[in-house]
Scaffold this active site. Sequence first.
Site, PDB file in Angstrom:
ATOM      1  N   ASP A 114     -11.377  23.417   3.376  1.00  0.00           N
ATOM      2  CA  ASP A 114     -10.730  23.586   2.077  1.00  0.00           C
ATOM      3  C   ASP A 114     -10.148  24.999   1.945  1.00  0.00           C
ATOM      4  O   ASP A 114      -9.036  25.186   1.443  1.00  0.00           O
ATOM      5  CB  ASP A 114     -11.741  23.318   0.953  1.00  0.00           C
ATOM      6  CG  ASP A 114     -11.097  23.391  -0.421  1.00  0.00           C
ATOM      7  OD1 ASP A 114     -10.134  22.653  -0.652  1.00  0.00           O
ATOM      8  OD2 ASP A 114     -11.555  24.219  -1.245  1.00  0.00           O
ATOM      9  N   LYS A 162      -6.139  26.199   1.521  1.00  0.00           N
ATOM     10  CA  LYS A 162      -5.661  27.124   0.490  1.00  0.00           C
ATOM     11  C   LYS A 162      -4.940  28.319   1.115  1.00  0.00           C
ATOM     12  O   LYS A 162      -3.910  28.782   0.598  1.00  0.00           O
ATOM     13  CB  LYS A 162      -6.832  27.590  -0.370  1.00  0.00           C
ATOM     14  CG  LYS A 162      -7.423  26.468  -1.231  1.00  0.00           C
ATOM     15  CD  LYS A 162      -8.678  26.901  -1.968  1.00  0.00           C
ATOM     16  CE  LYS A 162      -9.227  25.755  -2.806  1.00  0.00           C
ATOM     17  NZ  LYS A 162     -10.500  26.096  -3.487  1.00  0.00           N
TER      18      LYS A 162
END
Length: 826
Positions: free
Chosen positions: A678, A682
């Site tokens: 994750d 980003k």
Amino acid sequence: MRVLKFGGSSLATPQRIRGVAAIVAAAAQQERVVIVVSALQGVTDQLLGTARLAERGDAAWTAQHRAIARRHMETARRLTPSRGGAALQRRLTAMLDELRDVLRGIHLLRHAPPRALDHVASFGERLSSEIVAAHLAQSHRAVAVDTRELVVTDDHFTQAAVQLDATYRKIRARLRTLLRTSRGVIPVVTGFIGATPDGRTTTIGRNGSDYSGALFGAALGASVIEIWTDVDGILSADPSCVPGAFVIERLSYEEAMELSYFGAKVLHSAAIAPAVAKRIPLLVKNTLNPEAPGTWVSARAETSPPVAKGITSIDGMALLTLRGLSMVGVPGTAQRLFGALASHDVSVILISQASSEHTLCFAIRAADLSVARKAITHEFRYEFQQAVTTLDEAPGQSIVAIVGEGMKGTPGVAGRVFDSLGRNNVSIAAIAQGASERNISFVVPTTSRVRALRAIHEAFFEPRRKLMLVVVGVGNIGEALLRQIEQQRRYLLERGFDVRVGALCNSRGCIMDAEGIDLKHWRKRLKASRKPITPAQLALAVEAFEWTHAALVDCTASSDVVDAYPDFVRAQLHIVTPNKQANVLPMKRYAALTELLRERHRYFLYEANVGAGLPVISTLQDLVASGDSVTRIEGIFSGTLSYLFNGGPDVPFSARVKSAHELGFTEPDPREDLSGRDVARKLLVLARLTGLALELKDVVVEDLVPQPLRKGPRRDAFFDELARFDAAMTARHAAAAKRGKVLRYVGVLSKGRASAGLAEYPVEHPLALGRGSDNIIAFTSRRYARTPLVIQGPGAGADVTAMGVFSDLLKLLHYLPASRGYAGVT
């Protein structure tokens, strides 16, 4: 004197005819009245259809005749049950027998010339006038008047031209005598029909009853001509296409003529001319709602008219373009073209010519296309033979017109029109504006007509910026967003924004409503739907609604929804999402998506991709847009990982992970958070915003899931298995503490490279000062070289993520063109 004309919709049923009688009775108490009636609703079409059956030799014409007879006889029976009923039945029977004889003649000859069709069509008005007059006669003095004795026309059957002087003389002689000798009598006049000087029945065109009403009003010097129909007045647009259409209170004659000529169906364009000549106002009213004020049409101009009054359209058009070098500087080309068309009775609706004289573009009715082609081909046969001139044809077109006296001398009207069309990807084929400046007309494909009408109507008339949302995913984030939208509805309306959810879907079902779903009851409706739909199918479904401004709100983490983003963009939807999958697509697909968004003028807003509700994306975009050069981005990007390491070594790592899971910070499978993927996504989102063409595989990531647990065990046993590795994490904490530092899981973007993993920071470092699930992102740039720009705040949780999505929706609302009365709202 007042003339009242009632259309077929006002006479559709006995109950409606009783309503007409009540309106007439009320008017008769105030001044003398003359009534003009159409055929009962649908009867004219039925009569002509029956004639065509007879012409083809189809025996079904007899059944159709019986159906017409039954309807009129039953209507008469219900409206005149006692006095006058028998006499009316005899008159109707005689007319219906005559109709049967005419149809039998057509059947025997297998031929229905225009003269015969006019005679057949005349029975609709003749029958209805007898029924209405007999019903009125039960309480007032009323008499049916056959306008074939009064309205004098030429012999152009089905579209006869009225001879005004002779008609006016006959109307005045007959009706003034009738009204003078029979005090209080109400003449019930047949609309739509007339006769040649030698007595042959004619009709004056479909919707010609409006014209009949205007003729009688002009001949008798009426104070007003009332047109009674089934809507509250002349509307700003076709309500079947534009839900926000409203009744126009007042129109000038010129505005009404423009609107009716370009397709407004309430008032027939020919009806205006006799009224204009005599300066008689018209009032359009609703039989079903007589208390509504209606629309007043007169010569008196408003002192401060609005910029535009209405929008209308004509379908069934074809656009022809005559082009060629042989036309440049050659006098008489236009004369030859339009003369050839006129000689073949082809009416040109719109003309647009390039200043170079290289092209002549014009719109005609599609039904005239073959005749027009033949006429032009013959007239320019030598130019075509030498291949110096060509004729292009584009069928399936519509003309859209925006009309208003206030457009004269007002700057920016055309810009407003075409900006609204451009924002909705409506392609314009031709444009025309008259010298009066009260009309801007343009040609669009018929498939784009509804979208064009809605876009312009919103730009000029609607008081709020409308945005329809297609929400996919109603988990924690989606549910929180729906709650925020419902809670803030009043706030948004007060600021000129109308935000509605038009579709709401999850993996198990989908609900849709073109006007918006009631968010108080969405759970029950969605649970009951049980109709799953693929993202691509959803895009097609919402495209059919033709909303002017709509956005997909993707609250999933699904790549399947992202795969359908191009479908939603082509369906004219903007995209607002916390889903990072689109921004980490392989570079080729990512570039294709961004290019499609640019081509279609769609916005892609994804503030919640990084930092949940924190302004991380917008801050970076502003830095780049302002010309700053970002040299390093460093931060804690995962609310889950922030929570895990802000707790320090006192609580075992596995227990901390379990606590984060119970608080809703983690993904359903905590391994997704611990893997660092994750954070990598980003970082890639931010990297691409700075202009780096990185792929996800280019981000170096430290995976915190122990190797034995990466493919198992089951999720419910994961926390127990993870406890076996607590000692290793405790040791890393202890080692950092000895050096006066703390552990943090940090992502770094610097010198074109991106990485994510555990790092040690001094306790006074900004990245060491977080609390709970805080995200902390530091931007180092040319302007922020000595002291980085730091953004800090909660970076996990449904409410703050939904707030980030809601913030994007507010941005989108401000990006949309300002509506009437709300320009400048911030």
